[in-house]
Design an enzyme around this catalytic site. Sequence first.
Site, PDB file in Angstrom:
ATOM      1  N   ASP A  66       1.047  -1.100   0.033  1.00  0.00           N
ATOM      2  CA  ASP A  66      -0.021  -0.078   0.059  1.00  0.00           C
ATOM      3  C   ASP A  66       0.958   1.123   0.077  1.00  0.00           C
ATOM      4  OD1 ASP A  66      -1.941   1.733   0.258  1.00  0.00           O
ATOM      5  OD2 ASP A  66      -2.865   1.114   1.961  1.00  0.00           O
TER       6      ASP A  66
ATOM      7  N   ASP B  43      -7.903  -7.016   0.860  1.00  0.00           N
ATOM      8  CA  ASP B  43      -6.975  -7.102   1.868  1.00  0.00           C
ATOM      9  C   ASP B  43      -7.790  -6.559   3.076  1.00  0.00           C
ATOM     10  OD1 ASP B  43      -5.698  -4.464   2.912  1.00  0.00           O
ATOM     11  OD2 ASP B  43      -6.761  -3.973   0.909  1.00  0.00           O
TER      12      ASP B  43
END
Length: 377
Positions: A93, A268
């Site tokens: 990320d 996720d």
Amino acid sequence: MTLANHFELLGQSDAARLGRLTTPHGVVRTPAFMPVGTLGAMKGLHWREVRDAGADIVLGNTYHLMLRPGAERIAALGGLQKFTTWNGPMLTDSGGFQVMSLAQLRKVSEKAVNFRSHIDGAAIELSPERAIEVQLLLGSNIAMQLDECVRLPAERDDIDRAMRLSLRWAERCKRAFETAPDGHMLFGIVQGGDVPELRQQSARGLIEIGFHGYAIGGLAVGEPQEVMLAMIDETAPVLPQDRPRYLMGVGTPEDILEAVARGIDMFDCVMPTRNGRHGVAFTRFGSVNLRNARHADDPRPLDAESSWPSTRNCSRAYLHHLVKSGETLGAMLLSEINIAYYQSLMSGIRAAISNGTFESFRQQTRAHWAQGDIAAL
């Protein structure tokens, strides 16, 4: 720059998609759930348990890893896969969400976001270029653009401003990614809050720039589930059929099942391990709170038919005892049980899509959850 396509769409069952994403560290079967190892570690689990549970890919975080131990240090030690011993596909990320949620005294400008580290208060600048540089140093297979994530509910003007800034940052991220090794991927992130037309504008703008895959960000940040699903309905049909679609930070098993039904490929969430540390197990029969006193004398396992040993062999009474006693083993067992359940759910989803029976699987799964412990008797 023409971007190679590493994703193959293998089949569909209604809108649900079956695919394969190829990375230099291995193949990811989609739909896929990525366990979150934010700091380069899976809380409460060894990497071998994550592998044995069936995970193809895991997630790390730019914000946290750049602060500690540092991207340059990880690069010098051989990259994130070697550093962690995961050695499989990994997505990072960009850190935009963590800046919003953790950083002190942050200031967003056209150039970058400036903030104070939540660890030691050090002044940090994170620009689109630096976000990509950090992810290339980490060596992740899939990098994310830097975006500005607005927590909902928010004013439309603020959502619009952040969405347009994220598009401009997306262009800069793509230029910075041109030096990436072959086979590595960059995903753009659709923003636009809970405003359908802004979501569509963001998606079309990202498609015009061109990415290996497309994420839907800025959801699961406080809005009701129906709002999240409505935004997926507005966004997913706009995205290219031949590229993977990633719903960031989601979520519960129900969220995942409903999003797959709307054409999402990747997920996720910290929920499996976080809930495990707080005494909650995910099972075929819904969630089970092992803190409840009714489990103290219950000799049954969570699921006698589970393929995961701890789910099948540990009694509810023992898990209750561990949780109530504050034993670390309780958190470890429930975390692995939850990761294994999420991966079992994804395996079932993939099989159902392959067989053309996803809608039936969806209804049966929801019925099991609704029955709860009655189904386990």
